[in-house]
Write a protein that holds these residues in place. Structure first.
Motif, PDB file in Angstrom:
ATOM      1  N   UNK A 162      -7.364  14.030 -19.218  1.00  0.00           N
ATOM      2  CA  UNK A 162      -7.706  12.940 -18.684  1.00  0.00           C
ATOM      3  C   UNK A 162      -7.568  12.971 -17.008  1.00  0.00           C
ATOM      4  N   UNK A 163      -8.098  12.028 -16.507  1.00  0.00           N
ATOM      5  CA  UNK A 163      -8.186  11.985 -15.003  1.00  0.00           C
ATOM      6  C   UNK A 163      -8.821  11.035 -14.287  1.00  0.00           C
ATOM      7  N   UNK A 164      -8.878  10.683 -13.260  1.00  0.00           N
ATOM      8  CA  UNK A 164      -9.554  10.008 -12.313  1.00  0.00           C
ATOM      9  C   UNK A 164      -9.107   9.828 -10.678  1.00  0.00           C
ATOM     10  N   UNK A 165      -9.905   8.793 -10.335  1.00  0.00           N
ATOM     11  CA  UNK A 165      -9.555   8.631  -8.813  1.00  0.00           C
ATOM     12  C   UNK A 165      -9.454   7.096  -8.777  1.00  0.00           C
ATOM     13  N   UNK A 166      -8.497   6.410  -7.952  1.00  0.00           N
ATOM     14  CA  UNK A 166      -8.468   5.181  -7.768  1.00  0.00           C
ATOM     15  C   UNK A 166      -7.990   4.869  -6.278  1.00  0.00           C
ATOM     16  N   UNK A 167      -8.526   3.821  -5.678  1.00  0.00           N
ATOM     17  CA  UNK A 167      -8.022   3.215  -4.455  1.00  0.00           C
ATOM     18  C   UNK A 167      -7.605   2.086  -4.474  1.00  0.00           C
ATOM     19  N   UNK A 168      -6.570   1.798  -3.516  1.00  0.00           N
ATOM     20  CA  UNK A 168      -5.998   0.366  -3.395  1.00  0.00           C
ATOM     21  C   UNK A 168      -5.458   0.241  -1.785  1.00  0.00           C
ATOM     22  N   UNK A 169      -5.291  -0.748  -1.640  1.00  0.00           N
ATOM     23  CA  UNK A 169      -4.715  -1.161  -0.450  1.00  0.00           C
ATOM     24  C   UNK A 169      -3.372  -2.239  -0.425  1.00  0.00           C
ATOM     25  N   UNK A 170      -2.549  -1.738   0.178  1.00  0.00           N
ATOM     26  CA  UNK A 170      -1.119  -2.344   0.478  1.00  0.00           C
ATOM     27  C   UNK A 170      -0.778  -2.751   1.741  1.00  0.00           C
ATOM     28  N   UNK A 171      -0.197  -3.878   1.833  1.00  0.00           N
ATOM     29  CA  UNK A 171      -0.081  -4.421   3.266  1.00  0.00           C
ATOM     30  C   UNK A 171       1.643  -4.649   3.448  1.00  0.00           C
ATOM     31  N   UNK A 172       2.190  -4.084   4.691  1.00  0.00           N
ATOM     32  CA  UNK A 172       3.532  -4.110   5.159  1.00  0.00           C
ATOM     33  C   UNK A 172       3.620  -5.453   5.815  1.00  0.00           C
ATOM     34  N   UNK A 173       5.003  -5.929   6.130  1.00  0.00           N
ATOM     35  CA  UNK A 173       5.153  -7.069   6.921  1.00  0.00           C
ATOM     36  C   UNK A 173       5.250  -6.750   8.154  1.00  0.00           C
ATOM     37  N   UNK A 174       5.266  -7.804   8.968  1.00  0.00           N
ATOM     38  CA  UNK A 174       5.474  -7.654  10.689  1.00  0.00           C
ATOM     39  C   UNK A 174       6.966  -6.985  10.571  1.00  0.00           C
ATOM     40  N   UNK A 175       7.318  -6.358  11.928  1.00  0.00           N
ATOM     41  CA  UNK A 175       8.141  -5.692  12.181  1.00  0.00           C
ATOM     42  C   UNK A 175       8.811  -6.088  13.403  1.00  0.00           C
ATOM     43  N   UNK A 176      10.056  -6.644  13.495  1.00  0.00           N
ATOM     44  CA  UNK A 176      10.399  -6.961  14.778  1.00  0.00           C
ATOM     45  C   UNK A 176      11.656  -6.459  15.281  1.00  0.00           C
ATOM     46  N   UNK A 177      11.527  -5.849  16.369  1.00  0.00           N
ATOM     47  CA  UNK A 177      12.736  -4.828  16.862  1.00  0.00           C
ATOM     48  C   UNK A 177      13.213  -5.429  18.090  1.00  0.00           C
ATOM     49  N   UNK A 178      14.559  -5.244  18.394  1.00  0.00           N
ATOM     50  CA  UNK A 178      15.198  -5.576  19.535  1.00  0.00           C
ATOM     51  C   UNK A 178      16.328  -4.491  19.722  1.00  0.00           C
ATOM     52  N   UNK A 179      16.455  -4.449  21.149  1.00  0.00           N
ATOM     53  CA  UNK A 179      17.430  -3.249  21.664  1.00  0.00           C
ATOM     54  C   UNK A 179      18.015  -3.374  22.992  1.00  0.00           C
ATOM     55  N   UNK A 180      19.017  -2.834  23.163  1.00  0.00           N
ATOM     56  CA  UNK A 180      19.917  -2.705  24.574  1.00  0.00           C
ATOM     57  C   UNK A 180      20.215  -1.489  24.934  1.00  0.00           C
ATOM     58  N   UNK A 181      20.350  -1.270  26.171  1.00  0.00           N
ATOM     59  CA  UNK A 181      21.076   0.068  26.784  1.00  0.00           C
ATOM     60  C   UNK A 181      22.001  -0.256  27.912  1.00  0.00           C
ATOM     61  N   UNK A 182      22.935   0.214  28.070  1.00  0.00           N
ATOM     62  CA  UNK A 182      23.990   0.204  29.020  1.00  0.00           C
ATOM     63  C   UNK A 182      24.470   1.596  29.698  1.00  0.00           C
ATOM     64  N   UNK A 183      24.182   1.730  30.954  1.00  0.00           N
ATOM     65  CA  UNK A 183      24.212   2.807  31.605  1.00  0.00           C
ATOM     66  C   UNK A 183      25.719   2.997  32.282  1.00  0.00           C
ATOM     67  N   UNK A 184      26.655   3.339  31.247  1.00  0.00           N
ATOM     68  CA  UNK A 184      28.097   3.266  31.701  1.00  0.00           C
ATOM     69  C   UNK A 184      28.592   4.163  32.864  1.00  0.00           C
ATOM     70  N   UNK A 185      28.363   5.193  32.938  1.00  0.00           N
ATOM     71  CA  UNK A 185      28.586   6.197  33.834  1.00  0.00           C
ATOM     72  C   UNK A 185      27.283   7.091  34.280  1.00  0.00           C
ATOM     73  N   UNK A 186      26.953   7.444  35.324  1.00  0.00           N
ATOM     74  CA  UNK A 186      25.665   8.255  35.341  1.00  0.00           C
ATOM     75  C   UNK A 186      25.255   9.115  34.471  1.00  0.00           C
ATOM     76  N   UNK A 187      26.270   9.623  33.458  1.00  0.00           N
ATOM     77  CA  UNK A 187      25.772  10.604  32.395  1.00  0.00           C
ATOM     78  C   UNK A 187      26.121   9.884  31.076  1.00  0.00           C
ATOM     79  N   UNK A 188      26.542   8.893  31.022  1.00  0.00           N
ATOM     80  CA  UNK A 188      26.647   8.200  29.656  1.00  0.00           C
ATOM     81  C   UNK A 188      25.960   7.140  29.459  1.00  0.00           C
TER      82      UNK A 188
END
Length: 168
Positions: A107-133
């Motif tokens: 037996x076999x066949x083909x099926x198609x469906x759609x699925x929806x993900x939620x909104x994604x919220x991202x926040x970030x910060x960067x701190x340059x401590x010393x020139x190389x870090x």
């Protein structure tokens, strides 16, 4: 595809158009052998294969704020992604009996469906401590309870509403 622009000396904003694609193959084999010759069959074997092709699209908006020469703050919002999944499935059972002809079921066949993900919220910060870090961190929020089928699911006998209750 993405682009960004400086809105002021300390603030940049951008947009990204994201195209999603991929594929997956799942295989499962079950085999049972009557090595002690208790039953009327010698062997039973079932092979299952599901091949999935996945495609979708969403948009990401982002901003970067330069607080000073060492501190940066960033945020993004990604719209929900509606993925279209096309699955080709196959199942094959074969029973080899002691005295009767083999029994095969395909037996076999083909099926198609759609699925929806939620909104994604991202926040970030960067701190340059010393020139190389540089020290950075990020946090991301997804409300996975908002994941939902947008069409009937690939499961016989279950409605879209029932599947969404289950997936939640």
């Amino acid at each position: 595809v993405a682009g960004a622009v400086d809105l002021s000396p300390n603030l940049s904003a951008g947009i990204g158009l994201n195209f999603w694609s991929g594929n997956n193959e799942y295989q499962l084999t079950f085999r049972e052998d009557d090595v002690v010759d208790i039953y009327t069959f010698d062997q039973f074997r079932q092979d299952n294969v599901i091949r999935s092709d996945i495609s979708g699209f969403n948009v990401t908006f982002g901003a970067l704020y330069r607080m000073n020469s060492i501190m940066r703050l960033a945020a993004t919002v990604s719209t929900p992604t509606t993925l279209t999944i096309t699955e080709e499935w196959e199942t094959r059972d074969k029973t080899t009996f002691d005295a009767e002809p083999d029994e095969v079921f395909d037996d076999g066949g083909v099926t198609e469906y759609k699925i929806r993900s939620p909104f994604t919220f991202t926040g970030g910060a960067a701190l340059n401590l010393i020139g190389l870090v540089t020290v950075s961190g990020q946090i991301e929020h997804n409300d996975w309870s908002q994941l939902s089928y947008r069409t009937d699911p690939p499961i016989d006998g279950i409605s879209q509403n029932e599947a969404n209750d289950e997936i939640e």
